[in-house]
Motif scaffolding. Structure first.
Motif, PDB file in Angstrom:
ATOM      1  N   HIS A 251      -5.665   5.574  -0.036  1.00  0.00           N
ATOM      2  CA  HIS A 251      -5.280   4.541   0.921  1.00  0.00           C
ATOM      3  C   HIS A 251      -3.752   4.429   0.936  1.00  0.00           C
ATOM      4  N   THR A 252      -3.183   4.270   2.109  1.00  0.00           N
ATOM      5  CA  THR A 252      -1.752   4.034   2.234  1.00  0.00           C
ATOM      6  C   THR A 252      -1.480   2.537   2.056  1.00  0.00           C
ATOM      7  N   ARG A 253      -0.421   2.208   1.322  1.00  0.00           N
ATOM      8  CA  ARG A 253      -0.145   0.799   1.026  1.00  0.00           C
ATOM      9  C   ARG A 253       0.665   0.149   2.146  1.00  0.00           C
ATOM     10  N   VAL A 254       0.217  -1.017   2.557  1.00  0.00           N
ATOM     11  CA  VAL A 254       0.935  -1.875   3.492  1.00  0.00           C
ATOM     12  C   VAL A 254       1.240  -3.184   2.763  1.00  0.00           C
ATOM     13  N   THR A 255       2.487  -3.640   2.843  1.00  0.00           N
ATOM     14  CA  THR A 255       2.884  -4.874   2.159  1.00  0.00           C
ATOM     15  C   THR A 255       3.187  -5.960   3.180  1.00  0.00           C
ATOM     16  N   LEU A 256       2.649  -7.152   2.938  1.00  0.00           N
ATOM     17  CA  LEU A 256       2.828  -8.292   3.843  1.00  0.00           C
ATOM     18  C   LEU A 256       3.603  -9.409   3.147  1.00  0.00           C
ATOM     19  N   ASP A 257       4.419 -10.121   3.932  1.00  0.00           N
ATOM     20  CA  ASP A 257       5.090 -11.299   3.371  1.00  0.00           C
ATOM     21  C   ASP A 257       4.073 -12.420   3.181  1.00  0.00           C
ATOM     22  N   SER A 258       4.502 -13.520   2.575  1.00  0.00           N
ATOM     23  CA  SER A 258       3.565 -14.580   2.177  1.00  0.00           C
ATOM     24  C   SER A 258       2.786 -15.149   3.358  1.00  0.00           C
ATOM     25  N   GLN A 286       4.872 -11.232  -2.361  1.00  0.00           N
ATOM     26  CA  GLN A 286       5.157 -12.170  -3.435  1.00  0.00           C
ATOM     27  C   GLN A 286       4.071 -13.222  -3.485  1.00  0.00           C
ATOM     28  N   PRO A 287       3.209 -13.174  -4.485  1.00  0.00           N
ATOM     29  CA  PRO A 287       3.203 -12.226  -5.600  1.00  0.00           C
ATOM     30  C   PRO A 287       2.634 -10.870  -5.182  1.00  0.00           C
ATOM     31  N   PRO A 288       2.986  -9.795  -5.900  1.00  0.00           N
ATOM     32  CA  PRO A 288       2.512  -8.455  -5.543  1.00  0.00           C
ATOM     33  C   PRO A 288       1.076  -8.236  -6.001  1.00  0.00           C
ATOM     34  N   LEU A 307     -10.330  -9.421  -0.767  1.00  0.00           N
ATOM     35  CA  LEU A 307     -10.524 -10.159  -2.010  1.00  0.00           C
ATOM     36  C   LEU A 307     -10.446 -11.645  -1.699  1.00  0.00           C
ATOM     37  N   SER A 308     -11.017 -12.453  -2.552  1.00  0.00           N
ATOM     38  CA  SER A 308     -10.916 -13.896  -2.388  1.00  0.00           C
ATOM     39  C   SER A 308      -9.656 -14.387  -3.094  1.00  0.00           C
ATOM     40  N   PRO A 309      -9.091 -15.528  -2.676  1.00  0.00           N
ATOM     41  CA  PRO A 309      -7.913 -16.076  -3.366  1.00  0.00           C
ATOM     42  C   PRO A 309      -8.149 -16.286  -4.858  1.00  0.00           C
ATOM     43  N   ILE A 310      -9.371 -16.682  -5.227  1.00  0.00           N
ATOM     44  CA  ILE A 310      -9.672 -16.884  -6.652  1.00  0.00           C
ATOM     45  C   ILE A 310      -9.596 -15.559  -7.399  1.00  0.00           C
ATOM     46  N   GLU A 311     -10.156 -14.480  -6.819  1.00  0.00           N
ATOM     47  CA  GLU A 311     -10.089 -13.163  -7.458  1.00  0.00           C
ATOM     48  C   GLU A 311      -8.651 -12.701  -7.625  1.00  0.00           C
ATOM     49  N   ILE A 312      -7.833 -12.923  -6.585  1.00  0.00           N
ATOM     50  CA  ILE A 312      -6.431 -12.512  -6.641  1.00  0.00           C
ATOM     51  C   ILE A 312      -5.705 -13.250  -7.758  1.00  0.00           C
ATOM     52  N   GLN A 313      -5.947 -14.549  -7.875  1.00  0.00           N
ATOM     53  CA  GLN A 313      -5.305 -15.343  -8.919  1.00  0.00           C
ATOM     54  C   GLN A 313      -5.725 -14.866 -10.311  1.00  0.00           C
ATOM     55  N   GLN A 314      -7.000 -14.579 -10.470  1.00  0.00           N
ATOM     56  CA  GLN A 314      -7.495 -14.096 -11.769  1.00  0.00           C
ATOM     57  C   GLN A 314      -6.891 -12.743 -12.126  1.00  0.00           C
ATOM     58  N   ILE A 315      -6.744 -11.859 -11.134  1.00  0.00           N
ATOM     59  CA  ILE A 315      -6.144 -10.545 -11.373  1.00  0.00           C
ATOM     60  C   ILE A 315      -4.680 -10.699 -11.770  1.00  0.00           C
ATOM     61  N   LEU A 316      -3.952 -11.565 -11.075  1.00  0.00           N
ATOM     62  CA  LEU A 316      -2.538 -11.796 -11.389  1.00  0.00           C
ATOM     63  C   LEU A 316      -2.370 -12.332 -12.805  1.00  0.00           C
ATOM     64  N   GLU A 317      -3.251 -13.233 -13.208  1.00  0.00           N
ATOM     65  CA  GLU A 317      -3.176 -13.781 -14.566  1.00  0.00           C
ATOM     66  C   GLU A 317      -3.438 -12.690 -15.602  1.00  0.00           C
ATOM     67  N   SER A 318      -4.373 -11.798 -15.284  1.00  0.00           N
ATOM     68  CA  SER A 318      -4.684 -10.692 -16.191  1.00  0.00           C
ATOM     69  C   SER A 318      -3.520  -9.717 -16.284  1.00  0.00           C
ATOM     70  N   THR A 322      -0.956  -8.504 -19.570  1.00  0.00           N
ATOM     71  CA  THR A 322      -0.823  -7.118 -20.044  1.00  0.00           C
ATOM     72  C   THR A 322       0.467  -6.461 -19.580  1.00  0.00           C
ATOM     73  N   ASN A 323       1.245  -7.165 -18.732  1.00  0.00           N
ATOM     74  CA  ASN A 323       2.526  -6.646 -18.234  1.00  0.00           C
ATOM     75  C   ASN A 323       2.378  -5.314 -17.507  1.00  0.00           C
ATOM     76  N   GLU A 324       1.317  -5.171 -16.737  1.00  0.00           N
ATOM     77  CA  GLU A 324       1.113  -3.945 -15.965  1.00  0.00           C
ATOM     78  C   GLU A 324       1.366  -4.223 -14.483  1.00  0.00           C
ATOM     79  N   PRO A 325       1.962  -3.248 -13.747  1.00  0.00           N
ATOM     80  CA  PRO A 325       2.246  -3.465 -12.321  1.00  0.00           C
ATOM     81  C   PRO A 325       0.969  -3.587 -11.500  1.00  0.00           C
ATOM     82  N   ALA A 326       1.031  -4.415 -10.466  1.00  0.00           N
ATOM     83  CA  ALA A 326      -0.157  -4.662  -9.637  1.00  0.00           C
ATOM     84  C   ALA A 326      -0.315  -3.640  -8.525  1.00  0.00           C
ATOM     85  N   THR A 327       0.716  -2.882  -8.219  1.00  0.00           N
ATOM     86  CA  THR A 327       0.688  -2.015  -7.037  1.00  0.00           C
ATOM     87  C   THR A 327       0.791  -0.545  -7.381  1.00  0.00           C
TER      88      THR A 327
END
Length: 334
Positions: A251-258, A286-288, A307-318, A322-327
């Motif tokens: 998949h090609t990545r597309v980035t969107l502003d908030s 932001q956040p990535p 994804l749901s907002p709850i899933e996104i928040q849980q992934i960001l916390e994870s 672990t200090n791993e990049p999201a993208t």
């Protein structure tokens, strides 16, 4: 009196575990074991392996289950050993021997193997085995087989992209044994391929072992075992997970502003200067974080699976823990 069972406290877990499935365990049993060890709330797999097969079994947890279907179409590579001159009721070592035939010395000559290899390279047709999970009238074929019933199965079109055949009889006490390595399309039955190659050699064959070494972009060297998972701490188990977007390598990545990210997550199309692309993985700036997948057509970014907002928040916390990049692993389109 039996001691009371300890109740596992489930938690949200999101990501992909590349499991090296052990011999003798069904794919679902392996999934349930890994799910229990990770204390995950939701899990699924991207296609099954027979209990007598080992190797790469991607397991999806949480948000990753939304994209597991995409991986079912992936090409796969298998390494199998076939005992020549012996046919079984199931096409592998699990069944009863139903026929034995002599193996002519020339059957395993380099010239004969090269000629048979050419017969099976490229598009071929296979009749699915009776001992398979394929369903007819809502019932798995192996259920009919257990009842002694044989049903008609239409041939299926599959593709063998690469095939290597080698005589390894000297590694098996001189018993005529063929090593088969095949890179193939989805839906290919390696047991059937082994049987058909045996027939082409004039002696019949049945598999004595089967291992999946590659599925899609995932390789056996990336896998972990259930024994490793059991020995690790909970933090190490969590770190063994690949991010959800590991299922989206093409998949090609597309980035969107908030602002646009929020609207995209609500299912709205977004307009931009992107070139037409299908498929795309959409991330917030932001956040990535991964938001979902879709495609771009005529300047419109069209959402498909989100994804749901709850899933996104849980992934960001994870990720934060672990200090791993999201993208990681997704190519950006401008």
């Amino acid at each position: 009196m039996n001691a009371p069972r300890t109740r596992v406290q489930r938690r949200p877990v999101h990501g992909v575990l590349l499991l090296d499935k052990p011999l003798g365990l069904s794919s679902n049993n392996a999934l349930q074991k890994a799910k229990w060890l990770l204390r995950a709330e939701k899990a699924g797999h991207t296609g099954t392996l027979d209990p007598l097969a080992t190797g790469v079994l991607p397991l999806c947890f949480g948000a990753a289950t939304k994209f597991s279907q995409l991986h079912l179409d992936a090409d796969k590579t298998y390494v199998a050993l076939a005992r020549l001159g012996q046919k079984t009721s199931t096409g592998d070592a699990e069944g009863e021997v139903i026929e034995t035939r002599p193996v002519a010395p020339e059957a395993l000559s380099p010239e004969r193997l090269a000629a048979v290899r050419q017969q099976f390279l490229g598009p071929i047709r296979q009749v699915p085995p009776m001992h398979s999970a394929l369903k007819k009238d809502g019932k798995a074929l192996y259920e009919y087989a257990r009842e002694g019933v044989v049903v008609e199965r239409p041939a299926r079109d599959v593709v063998i992209f690469d095939l290597q055949l080698s005589d390894v009889s000297d590694q098996h006490d001189g018993a005529p044994t063929l090593r088969i390595e095949a890179r193939c399309s989805k839906g290919t039955y390696i047991r059937t391929l082994g049987e058909d190659i045996g027939e082409a050699l004039g002696c019949g064959a049945s598999l004595i072992s089967l291992r999946r070494t590659v599925t899609g972009d995932f390789d056996q060297h990336q896998c972990v075992t259930l024994a490793q998972l059991e020995a690790w701490s909970e933090a190490d188990r969590q770190r063994s997970l690949l991010p959800v977007q590991a299922l989206l390598p093409h998949h090609t990545r597309v980035t969107l502003d908030s602002e646009n990210a929020g609207r995209f997550l609500s299912g709205m199309r977004r307009r931009g200067s992107w070139p037409d692309k299908n498929p795309v993985a959409v991330f917030g700036e932001q956040p990535p974080a991964l938001l979902g997948v879709g495609h771009v057509m005529a300047g419109e970014l069209i959402p498909e699976r989100l994804l749901s907002p709850i899933e996104i928040q849980q992934i960001l916390e994870s990720i934060e823990s672990t200090n791993e990049p999201a993208t990681a692993g997704i190519q950006e389109t401008k």
